[in-house]
Scaffold this motif. Structure first.
Motif, PDB file in Angstrom:
ATOM      1  N   TYR A   7       0.837  -1.194   0.000  1.00 57.78           N
ATOM      2  CA  TYR A   7       0.000   0.000   0.000  1.00 57.78           C
ATOM      3  C   TYR A   7       0.878   1.252   0.000  1.00 57.78           C
ATOM      4  CZ  TYR A   7      -3.368  -3.526   1.452  1.00 57.78           C
ATOM      5  OH  TYR A   7      -4.139  -4.658   1.515  1.00 57.78           O
ATOM      6  N   ASN A   8       0.361   2.330  -0.594  1.00 61.26           N
ATOM      7  CA  ASN A   8       1.122   3.582  -0.709  1.00 61.26           C
ATOM      8  C   ASN A   8       2.475   3.345  -1.376  1.00 61.26           C
ATOM      9  OD1 ASN A   8      -0.892   5.103   0.869  1.00 61.26           O
ATOM     10  ND2 ASN A   8      -0.111   3.915   2.592  1.00 61.26           N
ATOM     11  N   THR A  57      -6.745   3.772  -3.489  1.00 55.61           N
ATOM     12  CA  THR A  57      -5.339   4.105  -3.716  1.00 55.61           C
ATOM     13  C   THR A  57      -4.684   3.266  -4.805  1.00 55.61           C
ATOM     14  OG1 THR A  57      -4.573   2.551  -2.020  1.00 55.61           O
ATOM     15  CG2 THR A  57      -5.100   4.799  -1.306  1.00 55.61           C
ATOM     16  N   GLN A  58      -5.420   2.282  -5.352  1.00 55.28           N
ATOM     17  CA  GLN A  58      -4.846   1.405  -6.356  1.00 55.28           C
ATOM     18  C   GLN A  58      -5.744   1.308  -7.583  1.00 55.28           C
ATOM     19  OE1 GLN A  58      -4.584  -1.962  -3.583  1.00 55.28           O
ATOM     20  NE2 GLN A  58      -2.350  -1.963  -3.856  1.00 55.28           N
ATOM     21  N   LEU A  59      -5.128   1.097  -8.742  1.00 54.38           N
ATOM     22  CA  LEU A  59      -5.823   0.815  -9.986  1.00 54.38           C
ATOM     23  C   LEU A  59      -5.736  -0.678 -10.265  1.00 54.38           C
ATOM     24  CD1 LEU A  59      -4.351   3.727 -12.121  1.00 54.38           C
ATOM     25  CD2 LEU A  59      -6.793   3.422 -11.717  1.00 54.38           C
ATOM     26  N   CYS A  60      -6.803  -1.265 -10.797  1.00 58.06           N
ATOM     27  CA  CYS A  60      -6.842  -2.692 -11.138  1.00 58.06           C
ATOM     28  C   CYS A  60      -6.820  -2.796 -12.663  1.00 58.06           C
ATOM     29  CB  CYS A  60      -8.103  -3.310 -10.557  1.00 58.06           C
ATOM     30  SG  CYS A  60      -8.285  -5.086 -10.839  1.00 58.06           S
ATOM     31  N   ILE A 104       1.368   3.563 -11.254  1.00 58.10           N
ATOM     32  CA  ILE A 104       2.743   3.075 -11.098  1.00 58.10           C
ATOM     33  C   ILE A 104       2.678   1.561 -10.939  1.00 58.10           C
ATOM     34  CG2 ILE A 104       4.825   3.117  -9.661  1.00 58.10           C
ATOM     35  CD1 ILE A 104       3.907   5.900  -8.685  1.00 58.10           C
ATOM     36  N   THR A 105       3.458   0.848 -11.747  1.00 58.97           N
ATOM     37  CA  THR A 105       3.459  -0.614 -11.672  1.00 58.97           C
ATOM     38  C   THR A 105       3.898  -1.048 -10.280  1.00 58.97           C
ATOM     39  OG1 THR A 105       3.965  -0.756 -14.030  1.00 58.97           O
ATOM     40  CG2 THR A 105       4.368  -2.716 -12.698  1.00 58.97           C
ATOM     41  N   SER A 106       3.031  -1.796  -9.601  1.00 61.25           N
ATOM     42  CA  SER A 106       3.260  -2.097  -8.191  1.00 61.25           C
ATOM     43  C   SER A 106       3.379  -3.591  -7.927  1.00 61.25           C
ATOM     44  CB  SER A 106       2.131  -1.497  -7.348  1.00 61.25           C
ATOM     45  OG  SER A 106       2.308  -1.767  -5.978  1.00 61.25           O
ATOM     46  N   THR A 152      -0.345   1.607  -8.363  1.00 59.28           N
ATOM     47  CA  THR A 152      -0.614   2.742  -7.484  1.00 59.28           C
ATOM     48  C   THR A 152      -1.376   3.815  -8.244  1.00 59.28           C
ATOM     49  OG1 THR A 152       1.449   2.279  -6.302  1.00 59.28           O
ATOM     50  CG2 THR A 152       0.452   4.452  -5.962  1.00 59.28           C
ATOM     51  N   ARG A 153      -2.480   4.292  -7.671  1.00 56.69           N
ATOM     52  CA  ARG A 153      -3.309   5.317  -8.303  1.00 56.69           C
ATOM     53  C   ARG A 153      -2.684   6.691  -8.030  1.00 56.69           C
ATOM     54  NH1 ARG A 153      -8.770   5.126  -9.852  1.00 56.69           N
ATOM     55  NH2 ARG A 153      -9.125   3.207  -8.649  1.00 56.69           N
ATOM     56  N   VAL A 154      -2.000   7.262  -9.012  1.00 53.03           N
ATOM     57  CA  VAL A 154      -1.206   8.479  -8.813  1.00 53.03           C
ATOM     58  C   VAL A 154      -2.061   9.650  -8.364  1.00 53.03           C
ATOM     59  CG1 VAL A 154       0.295  10.167  -9.963  1.00 53.03           C
ATOM     60  CG2 VAL A 154       0.566   7.726 -10.443  1.00 53.03           C
ATOM     61  N   HIS A 155      -3.255   9.776  -8.903  1.00 52.84           N
ATOM     62  CA  HIS A 155      -4.092  10.933  -8.593  1.00 52.84           C
ATOM     63  C   HIS A 155      -4.359  11.079  -7.098  1.00 52.84           C
ATOM     64  CE1 HIS A 155      -7.865  13.330  -8.355  1.00 52.84           C
ATOM     65  NE2 HIS A 155      -7.338  13.973  -9.374  1.00 52.84           N
ATOM     66  N   PHE A 156      -4.477   9.960  -6.393  1.00 51.01           N
ATOM     67  CA  PHE A 156      -4.749   9.998  -4.956  1.00 51.01           C
ATOM     68  C   PHE A 156      -3.631  10.710  -4.197  1.00 51.01           C
ATOM     69  CE2 PHE A 156      -4.454   8.232  -0.662  1.00 51.01           C
ATOM     70  CZ  PHE A 156      -5.761   8.407  -0.207  1.00 51.01           C
TER      71      PHE A 156
END
Length: 319
Positions: free
Chosen positions: A166-167, A249-252, A286-288, A303-307
């Motif tokens: 996370y984060n 906080t994450q994109l799928c 961001i590839t996580s 990682t969802r950058v906009h958050f």
């Protein structure tokens, strides 16, 4: 009676409209201005001329060279020269000058690179070198302008706690500024959170196949799709995801085909095209962490950058 009902319907429609407007995230004016400034600094040329008459006024004319280098990506394949000038490769250089490259990143200013926080926990060593402007490693025959930069420092998000993912975001600061050109200039930060985006472009120098392990030296691109909240079902809780998938906080993102990011792509971007400037991209993710690399219909988490925009802007403002 009918007029009263009509009035209530109008009020309800107005309330729904206000609710919809309130739910749409407003664009950050500073980010919009900065994105436009980056585009102008690289792609616009202003020349001046005047008529051969005494005291004739000077006339300024701007040539805009902002065009797309490639059509929309249908499948995947090698990136074209200058197609992704914000692509960064990160690694560790030892005392003998040998470099082990193991993560990707995205240039977001003349001194800052966005990457994954977990890249700083690599067994190869800490991130201390960044390469910009490259296309294919270990060759000088490609149309590229590779340049290495020493990493001055890096700041993982304070909410990141290894090994949990996370984060999973970090800002790397370079020791000197980047001179922008067609091979090296920043991607724009997001204008929105990406929930309504149907597809993304992922790039990286990671493995082309998980089995057999295929080394890759050329920057690759692939079109991936937004799976919404499906990762809540496909991602099992473990030490990296103790609370499962976090849609805030994450994109799928994934594909129903054998298209995916893989080992070595960590920290690299998932992108969308800028709606007005075809030469520019937004870094949306961001590839996580992958659940099953290169497996159809098993999306990975990014990682969802906009958050994190407020935190990113704080890092950009630091000396």
């Amino acid at each position: 009676m009918s007029s009263a009902i009509f009035g209530k319907v109008v009020q309800l429609e107005a309330a729904l409209l206000l609710l919809f407007v309130a739910s749409v995230p407003a664009q950050d004016a500073d980010i919009v201005r900065t994105c436009t400034a980056y585009k102008r600094s690289v792609w616009e040329e202003t020349s001046e001329f005047s008529f051969l008459i005494e005291d004739a006024p000077i006339i300024y004319k701007t040539l805009d060279k902002c065009t797309s280098y490639a059509p929309l990506i249908i499948g995947g394949g090698p990136a074209l020269p200058k197609e992704f000038p914000h692509a960064v490769r990160l690694g560790h250089q030892d005392n003998n000058g040998e470099v082990d490259w193991f993560c990707g990143g995205t240039l977001i200013s003349d001194r800052h690179v966005l990457t994954a926080a977990h890249c700083h926990y690599s067994p190869q060593g800490s991130v201390n070198i960044a390469r910009l402007g490259d296309l294919e490693f270990d060759t000088s025959s490609d149309d590229a302008d590779p340049e290495d930069f020493v990493v001055k420092n890096f700041t993982p998000h304070p909410g990141y706690s290894y090994p949990a993912i996370y984060n999973d975001i970090s800002v790397v600061r370079l020791s000197r500024p980047v001179t922008f050109n067609e091979y090296k200039h920043p991607a724009c930060l997001p204008f929105d959170d990406g929930r309504a985006v149907s597809s993304f472009i992922a790039i990286g120098w990671g493995q082309l196949e998980i089995v057999p392990r295929t080394e890759n030296k050329k920057l690759q691109k692939v079109k991936l799709y937004n799976y919404g909240t499906r990762c809540r079902m496909t991602a099992e809780k473990n030490e990296e995801l103790p609370e499962g998938y976090n849609a805030t906080t994450q994109l799928c993102i994934g594909s129903n085909d054998h298209k995916d990011t893989c080992n070595g792509d960590s920290g690299g971007p998932v992108l969308i095209y800028h709606k007005k400037h075809p030469c520019m991209y937004h870094v949306m993710g961001i590839t996580s962490i992958g659940v099953a690399c290169d497996t159809p219909d098993i999306p990975a988490m990014y990682t969802r950058v906009h958050f994190y925009l407020d935190w990113i802007k704080q890092q950009l403002a630091r000396n």
